[in-house]
Design a protein around this motif. Sequence first.
Motif, PDB file in Angstrom:
ATOM      1  N   UNK A  43      18.213  80.014  61.794  1.00 33.01           N
ATOM      2  CA  UNK A  43      19.053  78.392  60.348  1.00 33.01           C
ATOM      3  C   UNK A  43      20.486  78.334  60.951  1.00 33.01           C
ATOM      4  N   UNK A  44      21.555  80.266  61.254  1.00 32.11           N
ATOM      5  CA  UNK A  44      22.743  80.571  62.012  1.00 32.11           C
ATOM      6  C   UNK A  44      22.764  80.191  63.565  1.00 32.11           C
ATOM      7  N   UNK A  45      21.563  80.662  63.768  1.00 34.35           N
ATOM      8  CA  UNK A  45      21.261  80.475  65.439  1.00 34.35           C
ATOM      9  C   UNK A  45      21.715  79.366  66.542  1.00 34.35           C
ATOM     10  N   UNK A  46      20.723  78.338  64.884  1.00 36.87           N
ATOM     11  CA  UNK A  46      20.506  77.018  65.229  1.00 36.87           C
ATOM     12  C   UNK A  46      22.213  76.218  64.894  1.00 36.87           C
ATOM     13  N   UNK A  47      22.179  75.960  63.797  1.00 39.66           N
ATOM     14  CA  UNK A  47      24.002  75.816  63.724  1.00 39.66           C
ATOM     15  C   UNK A  47      25.015  76.266  64.902  1.00 39.66           C
ATOM     16  N   UNK A  48      25.389  77.219  64.777  1.00 40.34           N
ATOM     17  CA  UNK A  48      25.791  77.559  65.049  1.00 40.34           C
ATOM     18  C   UNK A  48      25.537  76.996  66.868  1.00 40.34           C
ATOM     19  N   UNK A  49      24.211  76.874  67.125  1.00 41.57           N
ATOM     20  CA  UNK A  49      23.880  76.494  69.095  1.00 41.57           C
ATOM     21  C   UNK A  49      24.368  74.993  68.928  1.00 41.57           C
ATOM     22  N   UNK A  50      23.885  74.419  67.738  1.00 41.59           N
ATOM     23  CA  UNK A  50      24.166  72.577  67.365  1.00 41.59           C
ATOM     24  C   UNK A  50      25.758  72.601  68.373  1.00 41.59           C
ATOM     25  N   UNK A  51      26.589  73.072  66.863  1.00 39.00           N
ATOM     26  CA  UNK A  51      28.083  73.265  67.016  1.00 39.00           C
ATOM     27  C   UNK A  51      28.375  73.185  68.304  1.00 39.00           C
ATOM     28  N   UNK A  52      28.061  74.066  69.113  1.00 34.57           N
ATOM     29  CA  UNK A  52      29.378  74.158  70.563  1.00 34.57           C
ATOM     30  C   UNK A  52      28.435  73.223  71.423  1.00 34.57           C
ATOM     31  N   UNK A  53      27.182  73.105  71.363  1.00 35.61           N
ATOM     32  CA  UNK A  53      27.437  72.076  72.060  1.00 35.61           C
ATOM     33  C   UNK A  53      27.581  70.960  71.997  1.00 35.61           C
ATOM     34  N   UNK A  54      27.371  70.878  70.779  1.00 42.54           N
ATOM     35  CA  UNK A  54      28.228  68.435  70.802  1.00 42.54           C
ATOM     36  C   UNK A  54      29.703  69.774  70.480  1.00 42.54           C
ATOM     37  N   UNK A  55      30.020  69.994  70.064  1.00 46.47           N
ATOM     38  CA  UNK A  55      32.014  70.663  70.784  1.00 46.47           C
ATOM     39  C   UNK A  55      31.926  70.166  71.952  1.00 46.47           C
ATOM     40  N   UNK A  56      31.574  70.817  72.799  1.00 44.23           N
ATOM     41  CA  UNK A  56      31.313  70.803  73.939  1.00 44.23           C
ATOM     42  C   UNK A  56      31.425  69.614  74.678  1.00 44.23           C
ATOM     43  N   UNK A  57      30.459  68.864  74.601  1.00 45.67           N
ATOM     44  CA  UNK A  57      30.332  67.608  74.697  1.00 45.67           C
ATOM     45  C   UNK A  57      30.915  66.709  74.440  1.00 45.67           C
ATOM     46  N   UNK A  58      31.441  66.774  73.077  1.00 46.89           N
ATOM     47  CA  UNK A  58      32.557  65.546  72.545  1.00 46.89           C
ATOM     48  C   UNK A  58      34.153  66.031  73.283  1.00 46.89           C
ATOM     49  N   UNK A  59      33.839  67.246  73.994  1.00 44.51           N
ATOM     50  CA  UNK A  59      35.155  67.305  74.218  1.00 44.51           C
ATOM     51  C   UNK A  59      35.026  67.432  75.615  1.00 44.51           C
ATOM     52  N   UNK A  60      34.522  67.536  76.565  1.00 42.53           N
ATOM     53  CA  UNK A  60      34.025  66.911  77.678  1.00 42.53           C
ATOM     54  C   UNK A  60      33.783  65.604  78.078  1.00 42.53           C
ATOM     55  N   UNK A  61      33.535  65.081  77.378  1.00 43.27           N
ATOM     56  CA  UNK A  61      32.861  64.281  78.100  1.00 43.27           C
ATOM     57  C   UNK A  61      33.045  63.134  76.187  1.00 43.27           C
ATOM     58  N   UNK A  62      34.010  62.552  76.036  1.00 44.56           N
ATOM     59  CA  UNK A  62      34.347  62.406  74.408  1.00 44.56           C
ATOM     60  C   UNK A  62      33.715  60.750  75.329  1.00 44.56           C
ATOM     61  N   UNK A  63      34.023  60.054  76.573  1.00 38.73           N
ATOM     62  CA  UNK A  63      32.992  58.846  76.575  1.00 38.73           C
ATOM     63  C   UNK A  63      31.845  58.155  76.726  1.00 38.73           C
ATOM     64  N   UNK A  64      31.276  59.280  76.350  1.00 39.70           N
ATOM     65  CA  UNK A  64      30.015  59.437  76.826  1.00 39.70           C
ATOM     66  C   UNK A  64      28.592  58.626  75.675  1.00 39.70           C
ATOM     67  N   UNK A  65      28.096  58.088  76.219  1.00 41.10           N
ATOM     68  CA  UNK A  65      27.143  56.862  75.444  1.00 41.10           C
ATOM     69  C   UNK A  65      25.850  57.674  74.898  1.00 41.10           C
ATOM     70  N   UNK A  66      25.463  58.846  75.137  1.00 41.95           N
ATOM     71  CA  UNK A  66      24.342  59.655  75.086  1.00 41.95           C
ATOM     72  C   UNK A  66      24.279  59.643  73.479  1.00 41.95           C
ATOM     73  N   UNK A  67      23.253  60.087  73.305  1.00 43.69           N
ATOM     74  CA  UNK A  67      22.537  59.378  71.915  1.00 43.69           C
ATOM     75  C   UNK A  67      22.780  61.534  71.727  1.00 43.69           C
ATOM     76  N   UNK A  68      22.193  62.055  71.767  1.00 45.54           N
ATOM     77  CA  UNK A  68      22.162  63.615  72.022  1.00 45.54           C
ATOM     78  C   UNK A  68      23.067  64.348  71.051  1.00 45.54           C
ATOM     79  N   UNK A  69      24.282  64.346  71.516  1.00 47.77           N
ATOM     80  CA  UNK A  69      25.341  65.260  70.825  1.00 47.77           C
ATOM     81  C   UNK A  69      25.668  64.267  68.766  1.00 47.77           C
TER      82      UNK A  69
END
Length: 153
Positions: A43-69
């Motif tokens: 659960x720790x690995x899953x949460x940290x991974x999801x947080x890191x990927x989402x943070x990276x996506x939101x910060x580098x592509x804030x205008x993205x229309x992708x549903x994944x993040x």
Amino acid sequence: MILRIVLGAVLAAMALGQIASFDAMPAILTAYGLTSGAASTALAVALISAEAVTAGWFLTRPRSRAATPVWLYTGVALVWSALAAQAFARGLVLDNCGCFGTYATQPLRWYVLVEDALMLLYACLLWRALRRARPTPLTDRTSTAAPTPQENH
């Protein structure tokens, strides 16, 4: 766009704090009383991974229309909210909610539930913005097909 940048920064701080104190994360999650051992580590690995990927996506592509993040953010918000709500309802005493690992610790109190409710509200706002940004096949009338007799009037 601003919401994504702010949430990206918060999620990045969460992921960094949890990675820096990864040895403590399984114990922190076990304290919620739902998982233990390997399940808490997973659960720790899953949460940290999801947080890191989402943070990276939101910060580098804030205008993205992708549903994944947005899915990832919603999942993270739901997990932390469910953990906190059930622990609070059961009267568990947690000295550290674990959102930032062993950094910026805060005990599980009513205001943590308010913070989690805000995270869920932000998830709703992200989904609403995503729906508005994506045209649906029913509303997208830019096709090159000939107009129907009703459209010709």
